[in-house]
Enzyme design. Structure first.
Site, mmCIF file in Angstrom:
data_model
loop_
_atom_site.group_PDB
_atom_site.id
_atom_site.type_symbol
_atom_site.label_atom_id
_atom_site.label_comp_id
_atom_site.label_asym_id
_atom_site.label_seq_id
_atom_site.Cartn_x
_atom_site.Cartn_y
_atom_site.Cartn_z
ATOM 1 N N THR A 43 23.057 -9.215 39.933
ATOM 2 C CA THR A 43 24.374 -8.695 39.558
ATOM 3 C C THR A 43 24.777 -9.223 38.183
ATOM 4 O O THR A 43 25.171 -8.470 37.299
ATOM 5 C CB THR A 43 25.421 -9.074 40.622
ATOM 6 O OG1 THR A 43 24.894 -8.729 41.902
ATOM 7 C CG2 THR A 43 26.725 -8.346 40.396
ATOM 8 N N ARG A 68 32.321 -12.890 40.426
ATOM 9 C CA ARG A 68 31.803 -13.145 41.787
ATOM 10 C C ARG A 68 32.414 -14.448 42.273
ATOM 11 O O ARG A 68 32.494 -15.426 41.518
ATOM 12 C CB ARG A 68 30.282 -13.258 41.785
ATOM 13 C CG ARG A 68 29.756 -13.760 43.129
ATOM 14 C CD ARG A 68 28.283 -13.640 43.269
ATOM 15 N NE ARG A 68 27.880 -12.247 43.383
ATOM 16 C CZ ARG A 68 26.630 -11.851 43.669
ATOM 17 N NH1 ARG A 68 25.685 -12.754 43.869
ATOM 18 N NH2 ARG A 68 26.325 -10.586 43.761
ATOM 19 N N LYS A 92 37.490 -28.590 37.835
ATOM 20 C CA LYS A 92 38.619 -29.512 37.609
ATOM 21 C C LYS A 92 39.859 -29.049 38.360
ATOM 22 O O LYS A 92 40.939 -29.605 38.205
ATOM 23 C CB LYS A 92 38.949 -29.567 36.103
ATOM 24 C CG LYS A 92 37.798 -29.983 35.223
ATOM 25 C CD LYS A 92 38.194 -29.811 33.750
ATOM 26 C CE LYS A 92 36.975 -29.750 32.869
ATOM 27 N NZ LYS A 92 37.272 -29.146 31.561
HETATM 28 N N1 CP Z 1 22.131 -7.786 45.137
HETATM 29 C C1 CP Z 1 22.728 -8.895 44.654
HETATM 30 O O1 CP Z 1 23.951 -9.037 44.698
HETATM 31 O O2 CP Z 1 21.858 -9.805 44.122
HETATM 32 P P1 CP Z 1 22.291 -11.153 43.415
HETATM 33 O O3 CP Z 1 22.928 -12.028 44.467
HETATM 34 O O4 CP Z 1 21.032 -11.727 42.855
HETATM 35 O O5 CP Z 1 23.301 -10.790 42.359
#
Ligand code: CP
Length: 307
Positions: A52, A101, A80
Site C-alpha cells: 500500500t 494507515r 511522543k
Molecule cells: N495488501 C496490503 O495492504 O499489503 P500491505 O500490508 O503490504 O500494504
C-alpha cells in the site's frame, strides 16, 4: 474537498469512471507522467506495509509528484504522544494529499475531520481498506469484464480481514453477486457484515468451513492471511494459521477460469507451487494497485485530465 474512508464514498458510477481512468493510465502512462508536477503526497503509516505504501509512492512518482512521510509510528512524533488530528493539521501545511494507515479503527476518519487536504484511508485496524478494494475491483473487472452474476469465494480470516469487509460492501452494489464465505467458526465475518450488508441488501451467501466444497462453483477465490497481529493470544493464532492451504491438488477442483486473488502478504495459505497456475492473479493484482491509486490521486486532487 473529498476524502476516501470507505469504498462506499464512491458511487458505482464514480467507481466505473475511476477504473476507466486507471485503464487509460495503464495503456498510456506517458500522458500522465507530469500531470502532478509540483504536488506532494504524504504517506503517514503508523502500521507496517509494503504494497500500500510503496504503490502509493510509486503512483505519485509516476504522476510526476513527490512523496514525504513516515513508515512507522516509532519514527514519527506519535511516539511522543502527538494525536493524529494534530499531525494532519501540520502535514496539511507540507503536502497536497495524504494516505494514512493506522492500527486503530477510525483514526483516518478523525484525521480527515481536522485536515485541510484530502485524506485516504490506507487501512484502519480490522475495519476498512478501501484502496485495496479499488485494486480488487479493477483486477476482477480486468479478468472477468464485469461484476454482475459472479460467485465470489472469500477464504481465511473473514473476522479481522479489513480487505474482505471493504470488498463485500463494494460488491453488493452489483447485480446478482453471490458470496461463499469460507472460514473456521472463530473467524467468520462480523455480524454487521452478515446482517447490515448481506442480508439487508438481499444478497445470496453461504458460510462454509471446507474450501474443497466451495471451490467448484467459484468464479473468483479471494484468499486471505490469518493475521497474527489481530489475535489476542498466540495459542489461537497457531491453531488457525494453517487452516487453509491452497495447493495444486485443490486447484484441480476449480473452474478453468476461476481466478485467485489475494491482497498479500501471503504466508502459508497459497502454496508457492500455485504461482505458476495461469489462474493465479495476485501479483498482477498488486500491479493494478498502482494504476488505481494513480487514478484516485488524480480524482481527489481534481486534476484536469489530458484528452
Ligand atoms: N495488501 C496490503 O495492504 O499489503 P500491505 O500490508 O503490504 O500494504
Amino acid at each position: 474537498m473529498r476524502h476516501l474512508m470507505s469504498p462506499l464514498d464512491l458511487s458505482v458510477e464514480e467507481l466505473d469512471t475511476l477504473m476507466d481512468l486507471a485503464g487509460d493510465i495503464e495503456k498510456h502512462p506517458d500522458k500522465y507522467a507530469h500531470i502532478c508536477d509540483g504536488k506532494r503526497l504524504a504517506t503517514l503509516f503508523y502500521e507496517p506495509s509494503t504494497r500500500t505504501r510503496l504503490s502509493f509512492e510509486a503512483a505519485m512518482m509516476n504522476l510526476g509528484g513527490q512523496v514525504i512521510g513516515f513508515s512507522s509510528a516509532d519514527s514519527s512524533s506519535a511516539s511522543k504522544g502527538e494525536s493524529v488530528a494534530d499531525t494532519i493539521r501540520v502535514v496539511s501545511c507540507y503536502a497536497d494529499i495524504c494516505a494514512m494507515r493506522h492500527p486503530k479503527e477510525g483514526a483516518p476518519l478523525v484525521a480527515s475531520m481536522a485536515s485541510s487536504i484530502p485524506v485516504i484511508n490506507a487501512g484502519d485496524g480490522g475495519h476498512q481498506h478501501p484502496t485495496q478494494t479499488l485494486t480488487d475491483l479493477l483486477t476482477i473487472r480486468s479478468l472477468k469484464g464485469h461484476f454482475d452474476n459472479l460467485t465470489i469465494g472469500l477464504c481465511g480470516d473473514l473476522k479481522f480481514g479489513r480487505t474482505v469487509h471493504s470488498l463485500i460492501e463494494a460488491l453488493v452494489r452489483y447485480n446478482n453477486v453471490k458470496f461463499t464465505l469460507i472460514s473456521p467458526e472463530e473467524l467468520r465475518v462480523p455480524s454487521y457484515i452478515r446482517e447490515d450488508v448481506l442480508k439487508k441488501n438481499h444478497v445470496e451467501f453461504q458460510e462454509v468451513e471446507r474450501l474443497e466444497d466451495a471451490l467448484p462453483d467459484l468464479d473468483i477465490l479471494y484468499m486471505t492471511r490469518v493475521q497474527k497481529e489481530r489475535f489476542f493470544n498466540e495459542e489461537d493464532y497457531v491453531r488457525m494459521k494453517d487452516f487453509y492451504i491452497l495447493d495444486k491438488q485443490k486447484m484441480e477442483l476449480a473452474k478453468d477460469d476461476m481466478y485467485i486473488l489475494h491482497p498479500l502478504p501471503r504466508v502459508n495459505e497459497i502454496a508457492t507451487e500455485v504461482d505458476s497456475d495461469p489462474r493465479a492473479a495476485y501479483f498482477k493484482q498488486a500491479q493494478y494497485g498502482v494504476y488505481v491509486r494513480m487514478a484516485l490521486i488524480l480524482t481527489l486532487l481534481e486534476v484536469k485530465l489530458p484528452c
